[in-house]
Structure formats: structure tokens, C-alpha cells
Write a protein that holds these residues in place. Sequence first.
Motif, PDB file in Angstrom:
ATOM      1  N   LYS A   8      19.954 -23.422 -11.863  1.00 19.46           N
ATOM      2  CA  LYS A   8      18.902 -24.404 -11.563  1.00 19.46           C
ATOM      3  C   LYS A   8      19.378 -25.451 -10.570  1.00 19.46           C
ATOM      4  O   LYS A   8      18.571 -26.243 -10.071  1.00 19.46           O
ATOM      5  CB  LYS A   8      18.434 -25.074 -12.861  1.00 19.46           C
ATOM      6  N   GLY A   9      20.682 -25.499 -10.300  1.00 19.08           N
ATOM      7  CA  GLY A   9      21.210 -26.371  -9.267  1.00 19.08           C
ATOM      8  C   GLY A   9      21.377 -27.824  -9.651  1.00 19.08           C
ATOM      9  O   GLY A   9      21.697 -28.662  -8.803  1.00 19.08           O
ATOM     10  N   ARG A  10      21.189 -28.146 -10.902  1.00 18.65           N
ATOM     11  CA  ARG A  10      21.320 -29.541 -11.320  1.00 18.65           C
ATOM     12  C   ARG A  10      22.786 -29.972 -11.343  1.00 18.65           C
ATOM     13  O   ARG A  10      23.118 -31.112 -11.053  1.00 18.65           O
ATOM     14  CB  ARG A  10      20.691 -29.730 -12.696  1.00 18.65           C
ATOM     15  N   PHE A  11      23.656 -29.029 -11.705  1.00 18.94           N
ATOM     16  CA  PHE A  11      25.094 -29.270 -11.749  1.00 18.94           C
ATOM     17  C   PHE A  11      25.794 -28.092 -11.078  1.00 18.94           C
ATOM     18  O   PHE A  11      25.235 -26.990 -11.006  1.00 18.94           O
ATOM     19  CB  PHE A  11      25.579 -29.388 -13.200  1.00 18.94           C
ATOM     20  N   PRO A  12      27.021 -28.284 -10.585  1.00 17.06           N
ATOM     21  CA  PRO A  12      27.747 -27.142 -10.015  1.00 17.06           C
ATOM     22  C   PRO A  12      27.945 -26.028 -11.047  1.00 17.06           C
ATOM     23  O   PRO A  12      27.789 -24.853 -10.750  1.00 17.06           O
ATOM     24  CB  PRO A  12      29.083 -27.749  -9.581  1.00 17.06           C
ATOM     25  N   GLU A  13      28.307 -26.420 -12.264  1.00 13.11           N
ATOM     26  CA  GLU A  13      28.467 -25.477 -13.366  1.00 13.11           C
ATOM     27  C   GLU A  13      27.835 -26.062 -14.617  1.00 13.11           C
ATOM     28  O   GLU A  13      27.670 -27.276 -14.739  1.00 13.11           O
ATOM     29  CB  GLU A  13      29.949 -25.191 -13.632  1.00 13.11           C
ATOM     30  N   ARG A  14      27.510 -25.173 -15.543  1.00 13.38           N
ATOM     31  CA  ARG A  14      26.931 -25.633 -16.795  1.00 13.38           C
ATOM     32  C   ARG A  14      27.561 -24.849 -17.946  1.00 13.38           C
ATOM     33  O   ARG A  14      28.089 -23.748 -17.766  1.00 13.38           O
ATOM     34  CB  ARG A  14      25.414 -25.473 -16.782  1.00 13.38           C
ATOM     35  N   PRO A  15      27.538 -25.425 -19.158  1.00 11.72           N
ATOM     36  CA  PRO A  15      28.187 -24.749 -20.287  1.00 11.72           C
ATOM     37  C   PRO A  15      27.344 -23.585 -20.800  1.00 11.72           C
ATOM     38  O   PRO A  15      26.111 -23.680 -20.891  1.00 11.72           O
ATOM     39  CB  PRO A  15      28.298 -25.855 -21.341  1.00 11.72           C
ATOM     40  N   TYR A  16      28.021 -22.505 -21.117  1.00 12.64           N
ATOM     41  CA  TYR A  16      27.382 -21.373 -21.780  1.00 12.64           C
ATOM     42  C   TYR A  16      27.948 -21.269 -23.188  1.00 12.64           C
ATOM     43  O   TYR A  16      29.155 -21.107 -23.369  1.00 12.64           O
ATOM     44  CB  TYR A  16      27.637 -20.077 -21.022  1.00 12.64           C
ATOM     45  N   TYR A  17      27.074 -21.409 -24.173  1.00  9.21           N
ATOM     46  CA  TYR A  17      27.450 -21.274 -25.576  1.00  9.21           C
ATOM     47  C   TYR A  17      26.766 -20.053 -26.166  1.00  9.21           C
ATOM     48  O   TYR A  17      25.580 -19.810 -25.892  1.00  9.21           O
ATOM     49  CB  TYR A  17      26.997 -22.488 -26.392  1.00  9.21           C
ATOM     50  N   THR A  18      27.475 -19.315 -26.989  1.00 11.65           N
ATOM     51  CA  THR A  18      26.805 -18.306 -27.796  1.00 11.65           C
ATOM     52  C   THR A  18      26.109 -19.014 -28.960  1.00 11.65           C
ATOM     53  O   THR A  18      26.453 -20.148 -29.316  1.00 11.65           O
ATOM     54  CB  THR A  18      27.801 -17.280 -28.351  1.00 11.65           C
ATOM     55  N   ASN A  19      25.157 -18.326 -29.566  1.00 12.90           N
ATOM     56  CA  ASN A  19      24.491 -18.898 -30.735  1.00 12.90           C
ATOM     57  C   ASN A  19      25.499 -19.203 -31.843  1.00 12.90           C
ATOM     58  O   ASN A  19      25.413 -20.243 -32.509  1.00 12.90           O
ATOM     59  CB  ASN A  19      23.428 -17.936 -31.257  1.00 12.90           C
ATOM     60  N   ASP A  20      26.446 -18.295 -32.053  1.00 22.76           N
ATOM     61  CA  ASP A  20      27.449 -18.497 -33.098  1.00 22.76           C
ATOM     62  C   ASP A  20      28.280 -19.746 -32.838  1.00 22.76           C
ATOM     63  O   ASP A  20      28.616 -20.488 -33.767  1.00 22.76           O
ATOM     64  CB  ASP A  20      28.377 -17.282 -33.212  1.00 22.76           C
ATOM     65  N   GLU A  21      28.621 -19.990 -31.575  1.00 18.58           N
ATOM     66  CA  GLU A  21      29.405 -21.183 -31.242  1.00 18.58           C
ATOM     67  C   GLU A  21      28.622 -22.453 -31.552  1.00 18.58           C
ATOM     68  O   GLU A  21      29.173 -23.414 -32.118  1.00 18.58           O
ATOM     69  CB  GLU A  21      29.798 -21.153 -29.763  1.00 18.58           C
ATOM     70  N   LEU A  22      27.355 -22.472 -31.205  1.00 13.85           N
ATOM     71  CA  LEU A  22      26.535 -23.643 -31.495  1.00 13.85           C
ATOM     72  C   LEU A  22      26.371 -23.836 -32.996  1.00 13.85           C
ATOM     73  O   LEU A  22      26.456 -24.966 -33.502  1.00 13.85           O
ATOM     74  CB  LEU A  22      25.169 -23.513 -30.825  1.00 13.85           C
ATOM     75  N   ASP A  23      26.141 -22.737 -33.714  1.00 16.46           N
ATOM     76  CA  ASP A  23      25.989 -22.829 -35.164  1.00 16.46           C
ATOM     77  C   ASP A  23      27.246 -23.383 -35.824  1.00 16.46           C
ATOM     78  O   ASP A  23      27.174 -24.268 -36.687  1.00 16.46           O
ATOM     79  CB  ASP A  23      25.650 -21.460 -35.765  1.00 16.46           C
TER      80      ASP A  23
END
Length: 238
Positions: A8-23
Motif C-alpha cells: 500500500k506504500g504507507r511504509f517501506p516495510e510492514r510487519p507480517y504476523y501469522t494468526n498463531d503469532e497474534l494469538d
Amino acid sequence: MRMIRDSKGRFPERPYYTNDELDRECEQLVWDLHRRRNQDPRPHITTDELHLLIELNGASLDSCADLSIYGQDVEGVTAFHPGEDPEVSISDRLANDPRRENRLRTTLAHEFGHVHFHRHLWAGKFQHGQLFDRKSPENTAICKRDTILQAREYDWMEWQAGYVCGAILMPVTQIRLLVSNYCQELNLHAAVPVGSDNGRRIVNAVMETFQVSREAAEVRLKVLKLLGESDHQGSLFG
């Protein structure tokens, strides 16, 4: 978690979390909060504790704000500023109506998701000299009613905050235990359709146990694949 390109271009990079990581992280955050308050871990986080969770994560909170400048469907805003704590604002339409406490709770949990999981992104922007006016949408997460729980995955920031909302209000271990106990008692071994009698009873139990709306309960149960859309679902325990 890993960093990937922000399409989306808002940041150079963005975090990718799996559902398990967020849980896992959200469950730990709730557990840590109860331990910090010398309380035994429990499935239900109170509304006052949701306020406290935001403030303990270094954000200021205005829980009765006029957000009409952003649109009538905006229920929460988290703003980030260089060298300052994030500012969380919750619509006064929620704070002033006891009938909307469940919506207030989901909005608080959603905004916490932005504070905890996304503040470092703006910190990186500010560090590199990208400064914005305090009212600029460029430094805010503006959260509308329809996306508090169910943003599209391409809107990754709102989707992550929506997932965090469910994971904070309905911790994964406790909600799975609730459904497992119900199904084992009735000897049910496949995911229960959401529209069935058993599905409605499970949803009602989740609403009562975790103090959430029907919509929030159904979204969480479907995301975790504990309830399905039809009778042709996989095993709950496989």
C-alpha cells in the motif's frame, strides 16, 4: 513476525504476523496484565482493564471524544506524533450509551492493536524526518465501524488490529476450551455450523463468557474454524 514490503506504500516495510503469532502474543498480554494486578488469569478482560491495557502500553486515552470530523461511521482513532505517546480517541457515541458497551470494548481492543503492534512503524517514519500535521490522516489510524472487526486482508493494518481485537477479548486457549468442552459433552466431532442450534448455543456461550457482541463472537469462532458455514466441516480435534 517478519517484515515484508508494504504494497500500500504507507511504509517501506510492514510487519507480517501469522494468526498463531497474534494469538500467542495477545494471550500473553492479557495474562501479563492479570499477573501485574495480582489476579489469577481468567478468560474475561473487563472494560476498565481494556482502558488500562492501552495506558500501560504508553498511550494517552480519550474515551469520550467527538470524532465527527473524521466521519459519522468512525468509532476510534489512534494518532502518532514524533517524540510523543500515541493518542487513542474513542467516539463519545460509544462512551455515552451503555447499550453500546460491547462496541466500546471491541473498539478499545482494536485501537490497542494499533498502539502495540504498529507504533514502531510511525516511529521509523519520524526518525527519518517524515513529519505530519497533528490532524493529518498520514499519522493516524482511522477506524470505521464496519472495519473494527472485519477489514479486508489487503488493508493489512486494519485487518491486524481487527484480529488483535478478537484475540484480546477472546483469548485463543480459553475460547477453544469452551468449544471443546461443549462438543465433547455432546459427542460432536466436526465443526458446528454457525446457523445450527448447537452453533447458536456456542455463540451465546461465547457472548456471555467474554462479554462480546454476537458479531464479534461469530467472527472469532469462524476465524479459528471452530464454527463453520455448513455441515461439511473438518474435524475440530484433528
